[in-house]
Design an enzyme around this catalytic site. Structure first.
Site, PDB file in Angstrom:
ATOM      1  N   CYS A   2       0.720  -1.093   0.098  1.00 24.07           N
ATOM      2  CA  CYS A   2       0.207   0.066  -0.108  1.00 24.07           C
ATOM      3  C   CYS A   2       0.896   1.232   0.082  1.00 24.07           C
ATOM      4  CB  CYS A   2      -1.006   0.053   1.249  1.00 24.07           C
ATOM      5  SG  CYS A   2      -2.071  -1.245   1.236  1.00 24.07           S
ATOM      6  N   ARG A  27       4.030  -0.465  -4.855  1.00 22.87           N
ATOM      7  CA  ARG A  27       3.647  -0.864  -3.445  1.00 22.87           C
ATOM      8  C   ARG A  27       2.097  -1.438  -3.390  1.00 22.87           C
ATOM      9  NH1 ARG A  27       7.014   1.519   0.206  1.00 22.87           N
ATOM     10  NH2 ARG A  27       5.438   0.805   1.932  1.00 22.87           N
ATOM     11  N   TRP A  75      -2.878  -2.718  -1.742  1.00 22.66           N
ATOM     12  CA  TRP A  75      -2.692  -3.955  -1.763  1.00 22.66           C
ATOM     13  C   TRP A  75      -3.535  -4.868  -0.732  1.00 22.66           C
ATOM     14  CZ3 TRP A  75      -0.642  -8.527   0.979  1.00 22.66           C
ATOM     15  CH2 TRP A  75      -0.593  -9.378   0.341  1.00 22.66           C
ATOM     16  N   ASN A 101      -1.773   1.970   5.769  1.00 21.55           N
ATOM     17  CA  ASN A 101      -0.841   0.942   5.218  1.00 21.55           C
ATOM     18  C   ASN A 101      -0.584   0.043   6.348  1.00 21.55           C
ATOM     19  OD1 ASN A 101       1.253  -0.744   4.072  1.00 21.55           O
ATOM     20  ND2 ASN A 101       2.621   0.950   4.289  1.00 21.55           N
ATOM     21  N   GLY A 102      -0.921  -1.275   6.352  1.00 21.07           N
ATOM     22  CA  GLY A 102      -0.528  -2.092   7.721  1.00 21.07           C
ATOM     23  C   GLY A 102      -1.798  -3.089   8.054  1.00 21.07           C
ATOM     24  N   GLU A 487      16.674 -18.144  -7.719  1.00 17.28           N
ATOM     25  CA  GLU A 487      16.393 -16.617  -8.021  1.00 17.28           C
ATOM     26  C   GLU A 487      15.870 -16.685  -9.368  1.00 17.28           C
ATOM     27  OE1 GLU A 487      15.932 -14.268  -6.424  1.00 17.28           O
ATOM     28  OE2 GLU A 487      16.108 -12.401  -8.150  1.00 17.28           O
ATOM     29  N   LYS A 491      12.110 -15.392 -10.362  1.00 20.55           N
ATOM     30  CA  LYS A 491      11.887 -14.467 -11.362  1.00 20.55           C
ATOM     31  C   LYS A 491      10.917 -14.803 -12.383  1.00 20.55           C
ATOM     32  CE  LYS A 491      13.203 -11.535  -9.732  1.00 20.55           C
ATOM     33  NZ  LYS A 491      14.119 -11.648  -8.505  1.00 20.55           N
ATOM     34  N   GLU A 494       7.250 -15.090 -10.778  1.00 17.21           N
ATOM     35  CA  GLU A 494       6.539 -13.805 -10.353  1.00 17.21           C
ATOM     36  C   GLU A 494       6.105 -12.992 -11.490  1.00 17.21           C
ATOM     37  OE1 GLU A 494       8.880 -11.419  -7.501  1.00 17.21           O
ATOM     38  OE2 GLU A 494      10.768 -11.945  -8.633  1.00 17.21           O
ATOM     39  N   HIS A 510      16.830 -37.119  -6.333  1.00 16.60           N
ATOM     40  CA  HIS A 510      15.882 -37.530  -5.305  1.00 16.60           C
ATOM     41  C   HIS A 510      14.365 -37.028  -5.415  1.00 16.60           C
ATOM     42  CE1 HIS A 510      19.893 -38.636  -3.356  1.00 16.60           C
ATOM     43  NE2 HIS A 510      20.311 -37.548  -3.967  1.00 16.60           N
ATOM     44  N   LYS A 609       5.665  -4.413  -4.179  1.00 13.74           N
ATOM     45  CA  LYS A 609       7.100  -4.388  -3.410  1.00 13.74           C
ATOM     46  C   LYS A 609       6.939  -3.853  -1.884  1.00 13.74           C
ATOM     47  CE  LYS A 609      11.498  -3.147  -5.473  1.00 13.74           C
ATOM     48  NZ  LYS A 609      11.724  -4.518  -5.984  1.00 13.74           N
TER      49      LYS A 609
END
Ligand code: F6R
Length: 614
Positions: A2, A27, A75, A101-102, A487, A491, A494, A510, A609
């Site tokens: 947010c 955000r 968000w 925000n929170g 990584e 990438k 997402e 395995h 983010k």
């Protein structure tokens, strides 16, 4: 998560708010809204599902006049992304409007109390409970908005960055924070609020960073008045933001992510500047110099982080154990914080974070501090909550990262970890001078090698076009390149929404090898390192099960080239630095696959983010 922005001054607030929201959109982008006080001192709220552009469209025929306003890009946590759940939220009387925000953890019990007192709720959010509670307290104690906010936050459990404005008062804005970021910009006769500095930098470089449980009263013509929720008056120094407008614009690139991938040489320069002396072939990190005794005496290092930063942390373990001979454990922050980890006096915690705001990483710091650890942070955002919560640390100085998928933050984190391991190893004499100098020399030359990879971006683009059909991908690597496999897979997931798994190459036998068939592409990171022959055998195993192989190899490689379906060459470098080079083609690959599939690269679905909620 947010983004919040606010303005109080003589200019029209709406254009400033919209521009600010666009900068903060990384955000969260489920819905957007704003509240404005017009000339007649009426309080208007406009909000809608979707991105900031939808809000602009919605507001086209509305009265958006006024010199005081607050705005939000969401968000979603509590309540689905729709018009009603979008912020700002009115209080019952519509006299107050608030953005948040929170997460308010005890919102249900507060809601019950308010319901008993006749309050009705329109949305499913925790935020509406907060604005109603402020109104309830304000009415009950017949006090100012500033007092009501302080009193209310006393019984609030959770994280918040909030801004509240009041009908009839076009010269007052109240904001507060705990656990979520909030910056106050001090202009010439006006004030700005931002979740970060990006909505503010265009107007002023002077800012105040609020601390947890602080409430600020902004009034036209007065200095900001800051109180804790316990009514203690606080004086904060004014800080300068070091941010260029250019850094937060696309500068001709179609996406921030591509800009940030190509910016890596510049970020590496900034990261090493003043720390790596090319002539003397030495590294000087002031944080390490100041605290070298702590590292000399520590029994173990715990690295903690989330997502991409955690992947960098895994590389940190290889580096510290190889060059410093200090045992290292690497912990996902969200797990670490809820276990009862063994931390002894003198252990060192290294939290790693691009944003410096990740809620779980912050909580991990608090836990480790209570148990007596020394906290040495690696952060990108200067002045962020994590940077301020640590005892010392090293900034990555990658520059603002706006694309939701982290790229230059990762590689600069690896560079900082390398510089730290080399500096400490030299002091501990656990690295030979020859090795130290050879890696330092190689770090000095790394940008030439990075540039040579970026020049071949078109090759990666071609390869990516072949593989957009795939529904699953496997990424394999060993040693320093195992975290790169994780990584690369992250990438791809997402931003292209293709399922991908990262594995240590030998671990494939395995279990995951059962997934291999002629529809499963495997990206194998296979530069010429000590495990080269082993990785070659892993590739043969995939090939004999008809899997498709895309290999990242060292320039001049012949053996893997003969058996892989596609190869991308990277220059030879020191083993401990290969991850910095091998990850770049994987960043580009995921970018081009996502573009080819028509994905929203900079704002992928469901993500945001800066994860300020747990
Ligand atoms: C992935 C990504 C996330 C972040 C994670 C931690 O591309 O960006 O996985 O790495 O949310 O964020 P920071 O580093 O800001 O603590």
């Amino acid at each position: 998560m947010c983004g919040i922005v606010g303005y109080l001054g003589d200019k029209q607030a709406y254009p400033i708010l919209i521009k600010g929201l666009k900068r903060l959109e990384y955000r969260g982008y489920d819905s957007a809204g704003c509240a404005l006080l017009n000339e007649n001192l009426e309080l208007k709220v406009y909000k809608t599902k979707g991105k900031v552009s939808s809000l602009e469209e919605y507001c086209k025929d509305k009265d958006v006049s006024g010199t005081l306003g607050i705005a939000h890009t969401r968000w979603a946590t509590h309540g689905e992304p729709n018009d009603t759940n979008a912020h700002p939220h009115y209080s019952q009387s519509k006299n107050l409007a608030l953005i948040h925000n929170g997460i308010i953890e005890n919102y249900l019990s507060i809601k019950q109390m308010l319901t008993k007192n006749g309050y009705k709720f329109q949305s499913q959010t925790d935020t509406e409970v907060l604005v109603q509670a402020i109104e309830f307290v304000k009415t009950k104690y017949d006090c100012s908005l500033f007092e009501a906010v302080k009193r209310t936050l006393h019984f609030v459990i959770g994280a918040y960055a909030i801004c509240v404005i009041e009908k009839g008062k076009n010269d007052t804005l109240v904001a507060a924070r705990k656990g979520s970021p909030l910056i106050v910009g001090i202009g010439e006769g006006d004030f700005f609020i931002g979740s970060d500095a990006t909505p503010i930098v265009e107007y002023t470089n002077n800012v105040i960073y609020l601390d947890d449980e602080e409430v600020v009263l902004l009034e036209k013509g007065n200095r900001p008045l800051i109180n804790t929720i316990n009514n203690e008056e606080i004086e904060h120094d004014i800080s300068k933001i070091e941010l260029e407008l250019n850094d937060i614009e696309k500068q001709g690139y179609p996406h921030f992510m591509l800009k940030e991938i190509f910016e890596q040489p510049k970020s590496f320069d900034l990261c090493m500047n003043g720390r790596l002396n090319v002539e003397k072939k030495e590294i000087k990190l002031s944080g390490i110099i100041d605290h070298i005794d702590k590292f000399k005496q520590c029994n173990k290092i715990i690295i903690t982080a989330c997502g991409t930063s955690w992947h960098a942390g895994l590389i940190g373990k290889y580096l510290f154990e190889e060059f410093c001979r200090i045992p290292v454990v690497v912990e996902v922050a969200s797990e670490f914080r809820y276990r009862n980890p063994v931390i002894k006096q003198g252990d060192i915690l290294i939290p790693i974070s691009q944003s410096g705001e990740t809620a779980d990483t912050l909580a991990a710091i608090e836990l480790a501090r209570k148990k007596g650890a020394f906290i040495y942070g690696i952060c990108n955002v200067v002045g962020s909550s994590i940077a301020r919560a640590t005892d010392s640390g090293t900034y990555t100085h990658a520059g603002p990262e706006i694309g939701v998928a982290s790229t230059k933050a990762f590689t600069t984190q690896v560079i900082v970890l390398t510089m730290m391991a080399l500096s400490i190893g030299k002091e501990l004499k656990t690295i030979t001078n020859e090795k130290y100098e050879s890696i330092v020399k190689e770090l000095c030359n790394i940008n030439e090698k990075v540039e040579s990879i970026l020049e071949k971006a078109k090759e990666i683009e071609q390869i990516s076009k072949i593989f957009t059909y795939a529904r699953n991908f496997m990424y394999l690597g060993r040693g320093y390149n195992y975290p790169v496999a994780l990584e690369g897979a992250l990438k791809l997931k997402e931003i292209s929404y293709i399922h991908a798994e990262g594995y240590p190459a030998a671990e494939m036998k395995h279990g995951p090898i059962a997934l291999i068939d002629d529809e499963m592409p495997c990206v194998v990171i296979a530069p010429l390192l000590k495990t080269y022959e082993k990785v070659l055998s892993n590739i043969e195993e995939i090939r004999s099960r008809k899997g498709k192989i895309i290999a990242i190899v060292t320039q001049g490689d012949k053996d893997i080239k003969n058996i892989a379906d596609m190869c991308f060459e990277i220059p030879q470098t020191e083993e401990c630095l290969t991850s910095i080079l091998s990850v770049i083609p994987l960043q580009l690959f995921s970018y081009y696959v996502a573009v080819e599939k028509g994905r929203d690269v900079d704002q992928p679905r469901n993500l945001a983010k800066s994860v300020t909620v747990e």
